[in-house]
Scaffold this active site. Structure first.
Site, PDB file in Angstrom:
ATOM      1  N   GLY A 192       0.681  -1.114  -0.074  1.00 38.37           N
ATOM      2  CA  GLY A 192      -0.044  -0.118  -0.048  1.00 38.37           C
ATOM      3  C   GLY A 192       0.815   1.201   0.018  1.00 38.37           C
ATOM      4  N   VAL A 247       0.862 -14.740   3.448  1.00 37.51           N
ATOM      5  CA  VAL A 247       2.077 -14.743   4.383  1.00 37.51           C
ATOM      6  C   VAL A 247       1.925 -15.878   5.373  1.00 37.51           C
ATOM      7  CG1 VAL A 247       3.566 -13.450   6.147  1.00 37.51           C
ATOM      8  CG2 VAL A 247       2.719 -12.549   3.854  1.00 37.51           C
ATOM      9  N   SER A 279       3.548  -3.090   6.905  1.00 36.45           N
ATOM     10  CA  SER A 279       2.731  -2.038   6.387  1.00 36.45           C
ATOM     11  C   SER A 279       1.198  -2.668   5.815  1.00 36.45           C
ATOM     12  CB  SER A 279       3.128  -1.186   5.537  1.00 36.45           C
ATOM     13  OG  SER A 279       3.962  -2.029   4.369  1.00 36.45           O
ATOM     14  N   HIS A 454       3.220  28.130 -20.168  1.00 37.18           N
ATOM     15  CA  HIS A 454       3.975  27.113 -20.838  1.00 37.18           C
ATOM     16  C   HIS A 454       5.646  27.630 -20.939  1.00 37.18           C
ATOM     17  CE1 HIS A 454       5.462  24.747 -24.371  1.00 37.18           C
ATOM     18  NE2 HIS A 454       6.458  25.716 -24.645  1.00 37.18           N
TER      19      HIS A 454
HETATM   20  P1  NAI Z   1      -2.683   0.442   2.997  1.00 39.42           P
HETATM   21  O1  NAI Z   1      -4.270   0.466   3.393  1.00 39.42           O
HETATM   22  O2  NAI Z   1      -2.406   1.738   2.038  1.00 39.42           O
HETATM   23  O3  NAI Z   1      -1.834  -0.830   2.515  1.00 39.42           O
HETATM   24  C1  NAI Z   1      -2.291  -1.843   3.230  1.00 39.42           C
HETATM   25  C2  NAI Z   1      -1.547  -3.173   2.233  1.00 39.42           C
HETATM   26  O4  NAI Z   1      -1.517  -4.340   2.921  1.00 39.42           O
HETATM   27  C3  NAI Z   1      -2.862  -3.379   1.174  1.00 39.42           C
HETATM   28  O5  NAI Z   1      -2.274  -3.528  -0.174  1.00 39.42           O
HETATM   29  C4  NAI Z   1      -3.450  -4.562   1.834  1.00 39.42           C
HETATM   30  O6  NAI Z   1      -3.837  -5.497   0.798  1.00 39.42           O
HETATM   31  C5  NAI Z   1      -2.038  -5.277   2.158  1.00 39.42           C
HETATM   32  N1  NAI Z   1      -2.264  -6.409   3.216  1.00 39.42           N
HETATM   33  C6  NAI Z   1      -3.175  -6.261   4.281  1.00 39.42           C
HETATM   34  N2  NAI Z   1      -3.055  -7.415   4.985  1.00 39.42           N
HETATM   35  C7  NAI Z   1      -2.104  -8.248   4.407  1.00 39.42           C
HETATM   36  C8  NAI Z   1      -1.490  -9.301   4.702  1.00 39.42           C
HETATM   37  N3  NAI Z   1      -1.742 -10.216   5.692  1.00 39.42           N
HETATM   38  N4  NAI Z   1      -0.360  -9.742   3.876  1.00 39.42           N
HETATM   39  C9  NAI Z   1       0.057  -9.173   2.795  1.00 39.42           C
HETATM   40  N5  NAI Z   1      -0.612  -7.906   2.578  1.00 39.42           N
HETATM   41  C10 NAI Z   1      -1.460  -7.590   3.246  1.00 39.42           C
HETATM   42  O7  NAI Z   1      -1.887   0.921   4.356  1.00 39.42           O
HETATM   43  P2  NAI Z   1      -0.357   1.160   4.879  1.00 39.42           P
HETATM   44  O8  NAI Z   1       0.361   1.187   3.819  1.00 39.42           O
HETATM   45  O9  NAI Z   1      -0.053   0.587   6.232  1.00 39.42           O
HETATM   46  O10 NAI Z   1      -0.645   2.616   5.217  1.00 39.42           O
HETATM   47  C11 NAI Z   1      -1.624   2.943   6.263  1.00 39.42           C
HETATM   48  C12 NAI Z   1      -2.438   4.180   5.839  1.00 39.42           C
HETATM   49  O11 NAI Z   1      -1.437   5.474   6.155  1.00 39.42           O
HETATM   50  C13 NAI Z   1      -2.602   4.402   4.521  1.00 39.42           C
HETATM   51  O12 NAI Z   1      -3.932   3.650   4.030  1.00 39.42           O
HETATM   52  C14 NAI Z   1      -2.845   6.004   4.533  1.00 39.42           C
HETATM   53  O13 NAI Z   1      -4.276   6.197   4.924  1.00 39.42           O
HETATM   54  C15 NAI Z   1      -1.799   6.395   5.290  1.00 39.42           C
HETATM   55  N6  NAI Z   1      -0.618   7.011   4.599  1.00 39.42           N
HETATM   56  C16 NAI Z   1      -0.821   7.908   3.828  1.00 39.42           C
HETATM   57  C17 NAI Z   1       0.395   8.253   2.939  1.00 39.42           C
HETATM   58  C18 NAI Z   1       0.149   9.378   2.012  1.00 39.42           C
HETATM   59  O14 NAI Z   1      -0.985   9.852   1.792  1.00 39.42           O
HETATM   60  N7  NAI Z   1       1.126   9.451   0.924  1.00 39.42           N
HETATM   61  C19 NAI Z   1       1.780   7.602   3.014  1.00 39.42           C
HETATM   62  C20 NAI Z   1       1.640   6.560   4.075  1.00 39.42           C
HETATM   63  C21 NAI Z   1       0.471   6.278   4.669  1.00 39.42           C
END
Ligand code: NAI
Ligand code: FAD
Length: 475
Positions: A192, A247, A279, A454
């Site tokens: 993610g 996993v 994550s 531009h």
């Molecule tokens: P995320 O929800 O973006 O991604 C989590 C990923 O982990 C998903 O693709 C999901 O399918 C996968 N997943 C879940 N369980 C799993 C498992 N057991 N095995 C393998 N894959 C699995 O969550 P993430 O990256 O932890 O970030 C959390 C939140 O923090 C984001 O949703 C966002 O709201 C916020 N965030 C925002 C950012 C930005 O705006 N640039 C940067 C970082 C975080």
């Protein structure tokens, strides 16, 4: 004797500190309680965003991007550099100083707005006549009474069952932002937003990065065409991304972590890494809030249950940001904070959930607002799509950064813009124009008829709008 306030905000992340400032601007007597400690035990307001989220991750992304540019892209500009080295300790120290500037900035804003800041944990004690009693503990003990309470206690990283965070080998976002030396092999569970941003940082610095993702498709929430383009770019950079993975057992040894996993074909695999970042999403945080003392209702996910206006089940108790439903984004938390302060003052606060932008700060950056093409198809909405590649944009060519495109989706009948999806250079900045357009319910023709400077990357947005009507000028 307890100190009396019109509003007590619990949590000084982007939801809480912004709510406090807006409430103070509107003439309320405001207290804000936050328990985050810096490395010397002092206050560090700003929450996840400032301390272990948005700000530090962008600092590391910038440093690692400079390193990558020096190693791989300066030469094409005629600049030769040799012996390019990364001092990871210095990079991390710079990141820490950026964080501190932000912590100090918030403390200054509290003073400027005459907000009483309490460093410690805030917990409900009981409902009292005309408000709620909040106890502050963990530093100087205080008893506060607020007529209204805003809960902005944020979220924490979701652990993977059987692999608790030790922040040395198995890392949440916290440990991931404090790695002291480039790991030879880095594993991430979850591709993610955090997986891609943190994976990019350490890949650029030389780690061999493998991301294990449970879902069969890459970035399923992103417009399919954009996700495909980004996926291609990340694989080309050397990120290994395994999709459709299950996993299994995770064994933590002294020198590394062993992950058993099954690939999409059902074949058993193992991954040995020096460090593993988990994550897989975040969970709302109400630990230590003592919500049950006043009967504050949580939903099945543990989030505080609120209505569309951020009102909880209790009169005078509001909640905003990651601790309630909706996207876990700093700017969403801020908008809710402002809206709640205005509602407390009897005004009409407003948050438009349809126009909250998303940005992933990888290279290429990914940014979007509104609906994806797959969402429009699923809803049976008639739409027209136009896209324009950065390859045909003069500024992108001059920058040497031509990956990606701008894609615009507009209603087939009214031409109202329904979504804009960008993968490419400075997508994080380009998306702002599209958010403004959607807020004003602009049509694609509106954007197509507006003069854009531009050469600029924003011309790609104008051209994508022209493409909706099949009349691009430069492609
Ligand atoms: P995320 O929800 O973006 O991604 C989590 C990923 O982990 C998903 O693709 C999901 O399918 C996968 N997943 C879940 N369980 C799993 C498992 N057991 N095995 C393998 N894959 C699995 O969550 P993430 O990256 O932890 O970030 C959390 C939140 O923090 C984001 O949703 C966002 O709201 C916020 N965030 C925002 C950012 C930005 O705006 N640039 C940067 C970082 C975080
Ligand atoms: P938080 O920021 O989590 O703040 C909550 C605060 O409340 C904390 O300081 C906590 O200590 C305090 N607290 C909790 N309970 C109590 C209590 N009982 N008493 C006193 N204090 C308490 N979002 C973006 O929009 N853009 C990004 O680029 C981005 N990057 C991110 C990168 C990473 C690695 C992570 C993890 C997140 C990122 N996010 C990003 C998400 C963003 O950080 C959150 O959406 C945002 O911080 C939520 O704000 P909040 O105010 O709701 O909560």
């Amino acid at each position: 004797m307890s100190q009396q306030f019109d509003v007590i905000v619990i949590g000084a992340g982007p939801g809480g500190y912004i709510a406090a400032i807006r409430a103070a601007q509107l003439g309320m007597r405001v207290a804000c309680v936050d328990e985050w400690k810096n490395s010397t035990g002092g206050p560090a307001p700003g929450g996840t965003c400032t301390n272990v989220g948005c700000i530090p991750s962008k600092a590391l992304l910038q440093s690692s991007e400079h390193f990558d540019q020096a190693n791989h892209h300066f030469a094409e500009h005629g600049i030769s550099v040799s012996d390019v080295r990364m001092d990871v300790a210095k990079m991390v120290a710079r990141k820490d100083s950026v964080v501190k500037q932000n912590n100090d900035g918030i403390l200054y804003l509290f003073k400027k707005n005459k907000i009483s800041f309490f460093h410690g944990r805030g917990a409900f004690v009981k409902a009292v006549d005309g408000g709620y009693e909040i106890a502050v503990s963990g530093g100087k003990e205080e008893a506060l009474v607020g007529k209204q309470i805003v809960v902005a206690t944020g979220s924490t990283a979701r652990p993977l069952p059987g692999a608790p965070f030790d922040e040395q080998m198995v890392l949440s976002n916290d440990g991931a932002l404090r790695i002291g030396a480039v790991p030879k092999k880095l594993g991430l569970i979850g591709s993610g937003v955090i997986g891609l941003e943190m994976g990019s940082v350490w890949r650029r610095l030389g780690a061999e990065v493998t991301i294990l993702e449970a879902l069969p498709e890459f970035l399923g929430v992103v417009d399919l065409q954009i996700a495909k383009e980004a996926h291609k770019a990340f694989l080309k950079q050397g990120l290994k991304i395994e999709l459709g993975v299950t996993v299994g057992a995770i064994k933590v040894g002294k020198k590394g972590v062993n992950v058993a996993w099954t690939n999409a074909k059902g074949e058993a695999q193992t991954l040995d890494v020096d460090k593993l970042i988990i994550s897989i999403g975040r969970v709302p945080n109400t630990v230590g809030l003592n919500a049950q003392a006043v009967g504050l209702k949580l939903d099945a996910r543990g989030a505080i249950e609120v209505d569309a206006q951020c009102r909880s089940n209790l009169p005078g108790v509001w909640a905003v940001g990651d601790v309630v439903r909706g996207p876990m984004l700093a700017h969403k938390a801020e908008e809710e904070g402002v809206a709640v302060a205005e509602r407390m003052a009897g005004q009409h606060g407003h948050v438009n959930f349809n126009t909250i932008p998303w940005v992933i700060y990888t290279n290429p950056e990914i940014a979007w607002v509104g609906q994806t093409e797959q969402q429009l198809k699923a809803a049976g909405r008639a739409y027209r799509a136009g896209s324009f590649p950065f390859l045909a944009n003069g500024r992108a060519r001059a920058l040497g950064d031509t990956t990606g495109m701008v894609k615009m989706l507009a209603d087939a009948v009214t031409d109202e813009i329904l979504g804009v999806h960008i993968v490419g250079p400075m997508a994080s900045e380009l998306i702002a124009e599209c958010v403004v357009a959607m807020e004003f319910r602009a049509s694609s023709e509106d954007i197509a008829r507006i003069c854009h400077a531009h050469p600029s990357l924003s011309e790609a947005t104008k051209e994508a709008a022209l493409a909706v009507d099949k009349r691009t000028l430069n492609f």
